[in-house]
Design a protein around this motif. Structure first.
Motif, short mmCIF file in Angstrom:
data_model
loop_
_atom_site.label_atom_id
_atom_site.label_comp_id
_atom_site.label_asym_id
_atom_site.label_seq_id
_atom_site.Cartn_x
_atom_site.Cartn_y
_atom_site.Cartn_z
N ALA A 25 0.80 -1.22 0.00
CA ALA A 25 0.00 0.00 0.00
C ALA A 25 0.84 1.27 0.00
N HIS A 26 2.01 1.23 0.64
CA HIS A 26 2.77 2.47 0.86
C HIS A 26 4.16 2.50 0.25
N ALA A 27 4.70 1.35 -0.14
CA ALA A 27 6.08 1.33 -0.63
C ALA A 27 6.20 0.78 -2.04
N GLY A 28 5.07 0.57 -2.72
CA GLY A 28 5.10 0.15 -4.12
C GLY A 28 5.49 -1.29 -4.36
N LEU A 29 5.35 -2.15 -3.34
CA LEU A 29 5.64 -3.57 -3.54
C LEU A 29 4.61 -4.16 -4.50
N GLY A 48 12.98 -16.37 5.67
CA GLY A 48 11.63 -15.85 5.82
C GLY A 48 11.24 -14.96 4.65
N LEU A 49 9.94 -14.69 4.55
CA LEU A 49 9.43 -13.89 3.44
C LEU A 49 10.01 -12.48 3.46
N LEU A 50 10.03 -11.83 4.62
CA LEU A 50 10.52 -10.45 4.70
C LEU A 50 12.02 -10.38 4.41
N THR A 51 12.75 -11.39 4.86
CA THR A 51 14.19 -11.44 4.57
C THR A 51 14.43 -11.55 3.07
N LEU A 52 13.63 -12.38 2.41
CA LEU A 52 13.79 -12.55 0.96
C LEU A 52 13.45 -11.26 0.21
N LEU A 53 12.45 -10.53 0.68
CA LEU A 53 12.08 -9.29 -0.01
C LEU A 53 13.24 -8.30 -0.04
N THR A 54 13.97 -8.18 1.07
CA THR A 54 15.11 -7.25 1.09
C THR A 54 16.32 -7.85 0.39
N ARG A 55 16.51 -9.17 0.53
CA ARG A 55 17.66 -9.81 -0.10
C ARG A 55 17.56 -9.74 -1.62
N LEU A 56 16.35 -9.85 -2.15
CA LEU A 56 16.15 -9.78 -3.60
C LEU A 56 16.10 -8.34 -4.10
N GLY A 57 16.09 -7.38 -3.20
CA GLY A 57 16.03 -5.98 -3.61
C GLY A 57 14.65 -5.54 -4.00
N LEU A 196 30.60 -0.78 -1.84
CA LEU A 196 29.95 -0.24 -0.65
C LEU A 196 29.44 1.17 -0.88
N ILE A 197 30.23 1.99 -1.58
CA ILE A 197 29.79 3.35 -1.92
C ILE A 197 28.51 3.30 -2.76
N LEU A 198 28.48 2.40 -3.75
CA LEU A 198 27.30 2.28 -4.61
C LEU A 198 26.11 1.72 -3.82
N GLN A 199 26.37 0.74 -2.96
CA GLN A 199 25.29 0.13 -2.19
C GLN A 199 24.64 1.15 -1.26
N ARG A 200 25.46 1.96 -0.60
CA ARG A 200 24.89 2.96 0.32
C ARG A 200 24.09 4.01 -0.44
N ALA A 201 24.51 4.32 -1.67
CA ALA A 201 23.73 5.27 -2.47
C ALA A 201 22.34 4.71 -2.75
N VAL A 202 22.27 3.42 -3.06
CA VAL A 202 20.97 2.79 -3.33
C VAL A 202 20.12 2.77 -2.06
N GLU A 203 20.73 2.41 -0.93
CA GLU A 203 19.99 2.34 0.33
C GLU A 203 19.41 3.70 0.72
N GLN A 204 20.13 4.78 0.39
CA GLN A 204 19.68 6.11 0.78
C GLN A 204 18.86 6.80 -0.31
N ARG A 205 18.50 6.07 -1.37
CA ARG A 205 17.67 6.56 -2.47
C ARG A 205 18.34 7.74 -3.19
N GLN A 270 21.55 -5.24 -4.50
CA GLN A 270 20.42 -5.62 -3.68
C GLN A 270 19.25 -6.09 -4.53
N GLY A 271 19.56 -6.84 -5.58
CA GLY A 271 18.52 -7.39 -6.44
C GLY A 271 17.97 -6.41 -7.46
N LYS A 272 18.46 -5.16 -7.48
CA LYS A 272 17.94 -4.15 -8.41
C LYS A 272 18.86 -4.01 -9.61
N GLU A 273 18.25 -3.95 -10.79
CA GLU A 273 19.01 -3.69 -12.01
C GLU A 273 19.19 -2.18 -12.14
#
Length: 572
Positions: A25-29, A48-57, A196-205, A270-273
């Motif tokens: 509803a709020h994060a576009g899943l 778990g399901l929630l772990t997979l959602l973040t692991r797959l990006g 790590l620099i690229l990963q943190r950029a993705v995490e911080q949008r 993080q699973g994102k192209e």
């Protein structure tokens, strides 16, 4: 008021399905992504399901933290407000904290305040309460923030980047030695550092990453929601290795450091192209690198998500549906012009229409649309490409930018022969676009007969609805900005970010726009070469609302803050 930490042992922990419902509803899943994670959960053991959602990006760690915080009605952890030390340090082991992804934050009069990245398992809170013999009060943090605090309090106080720096060898080779640079850039610590620099950029949008070498430091900055934020950076001694690594990834010539270069990096984080546009320019202390992050999976080409609504959207769509003529979108670099045009093209993209674009660069691939990348080095510029595509029998033509008189003339000729032409200009207002075309040498009668409408736009940061706070507008502000025009609500409320909100209290951006629709009065004024001010006054009589007024409307509606509107529109 911000929510208060709650006794973790008294919380009703939501299950994974409730969290997924909030994310949808709020994060576009997407439902398809959720189903994919469920299938993989059935095939994998223990995940778990929630772990997979973040692991797959499919969901970022930040969105997962927001979901938990909203459902549990507890605060989000703001890393920059966390204490440097806890005295006394609770008698908990680092291994326990890392396993359960929980970290103590501070002692309170009535217990211990902790942050958790995975509150699904209440055992951790019960164990901490038993060990420390006090109630446990909960906040939610991302996995990265919790790990950072565990390292700060229970480790060596090093960050992830600090740990990698220690493993970098101290090479004494000359920075002019290309083979030496290749060796440096291929070492595992440098590769992990860049990742790590690229990963943190993705995490911080972040939308852009700036890596800038100076005499005594290497700066890393992320542009988040249009504003640059400084991040933890490697030491200046690693500048050559880090920049060479990025150039190798972008397939650039690492031996050429005297000229600017452009390239692309395609990678999965993080699973994102992700598609990264890379630009390098030589500076006094080395090459400065800027990367634009394009996430093709999360971009939404629909007008409401961009901030278009109501009468403004109806008027813009009416101009867009005309069979021929020119529609211009104007604003400075980074104001969302290209995204607006892509959204317009997505709406026009039907089986009955042939659409061709000429862009520099092609940012997103749109299925069913013929997109041409200009290549000035081989003579394929905007004008050259346009001369060819008008013979391809298109219905709609999109030109990345009207840069010169020749491009303008071909666009005008195309619109006169029955094509709908979309393009951009760099001007400060809609009315100023007309005078800009006149200054470029386009005849006034051609502008009057071809331009259907001009949309000027800016982007303002959206207030996070979870952390914004309302306050009654002072009478001085109401009088200064005539806020009564924009709402019937009394008293008039404005909104601001909470001082302790993560990310400064803003999340995402919204477009504020002014739409000038060409009418007979404007055409008459144009033929008499009226200035931009006169044209704008005539357009206002026909219903034009300025960027500043649209910003004030969004401020009163709680979409953004008044300070943000003034920051973006000041001087307009």
């Amino acid at each position: 008021m911000p929510p208060s930490p709650l006794d973790a042992r008294q919380l009703q922990i939501p299950d994974a399905e409730q969290v997924c419902a909030w994310l949808s509803a709020h994060a576009g899943l997407k439902a398809s992504d959720l189903e994919r994670a469920r299938r993989l959960m059935a095939e994998s053991e223990g995940a778990g399901l929630l772990t997979l959602l973040t692991r797959l990006g499919l969901v970022s760690e930040t969105e997962m933290a927001r979901a938990w915080a909203a459902l549990l009605e507890v605060p989000l952890l703001a890393l920059d407000t966390a204490a440097d030390l806890i005295d006394p340090l609770p008698a908990l082991t680092e291994r326990f904290l890392r396993h359960f992804q929980v970290v103590p934050l501070a002692w309170r009069e009535d217990g211990l305040h902790v942050a958790s990245a995975n509150p699904a398992d209440a055992y951790a809170f019960e164990a901490i309460a038993y060990c420390c013999q006090v109630p446990v009060w909960l906040s939610i943090g991302t996995r990265n923030d919790v790990d950072t605090l565990i390292e700060r309090y229970y480790g060596q106080g090093r960050s992830a980047i600090g740990t990698l720096i220690e493993s970098l060898d101290d090479h004494n080779g000359s920075p002019e030695d290309i083979e030496h640079l290749k060796d440096l850039a291929s070492e595992a610590p440098v590769i992990r550092l860049v990742n790590l620099i690229l990963q943190r950029a993705v995490e911080q949008r972040a939308s852009d990453i700036h890596i800038e070498p100076f005499e005594s430091q290497l700066k890393v900055r992320y542009r988040i929601d249009g504003v640059l934020h400084e991040a933890e950076a490697p030491p200046s001694s690693s500048s050559a290795a880090v920049i060479s690594r990025l150039k190798i990834m972008a397939r650039l010539d690492i031996a050429e450091r005297r000229l600017p270069q452009d390239g692309r990096i395609m990678l999965r984080i993080q699973g994102k192209e992700l598609d990264l546009r890379v630009s390098t320019v030589p500076t006094s202390f080395g090459e400065s690198v800027v990367m634009r992050l394009l996430d093709r999976q999360t971009i939404h080409f629909d007008f409401p998500s961009l901030g278009f609504d109501g009468e403004r959207l109806d008027a813009f769509l009416a101009v867009l549906e005309r069979p021929h003529g020119i529609l211009l979108v104007t604003g400075p670099t980074g104001s969302g012009k290209t995204t607006t045009l892509y959204t317009a093209l997505s709406r026009l993209n039907t089986a009955e229409r042939k659409i061709i674009t000429v862009e520099d660069p092609v940012e997103y691939q749109l299925e069913g649309i013929n997109q041409i990348q200009v290549k000035p080095a081989i003579g394929l510029d905007f004008a050259g490409a346009l001369r060819s595509i008008v013979r391809q029998d298109p219905d709609v033509i999109m030109i990345g930018e009207m840069r010169d008189l020749e491009t303008c003339r071909i666009a005008i000729q195309s619109s006169l022969t029955g094509h709908l032409v979309l393009s951009t200009l760099h001007t400060n207002s809609a009315a100023a676009s007309i005078t800009r075309l006149l200054d470029m040498g386009v005849e006034s009668y051609l502008i009057a007969s071809t331009v259907n409408g001009i949309l000027a736009q800016r982007l303002v940061r959206r207030l996070d609805p979870l952390t914004r706070e309302a306050f009654e507008a002072p009478q001085a502000l109401i009088d200064e900005h005539e806020l009564e025009r924009f709402t019937d609500q009394r008293p008039i409320l404005l909104y601001r970010p909470r001082s302790d909100a993560p990310g400064g209290g803003y999340r995402g951006r919204s477009a504020i726009t002014e739409l000038l629709v060409m009418n007979e009065e404007l055409r008459s004024l144009l033929m008499s070469r009226a200035d931009a001010s006169t044209l704008e006054q005539a357009a206002r009589r026909a219903g034009l609302r300025t960027l500043h007024e649209e910003g004030l409307r969004q401020a009163v509606a709680g979409i953004t803050s008044l300070e943000e509107v003034l920051r973006v529109t000041r001087g307009e």
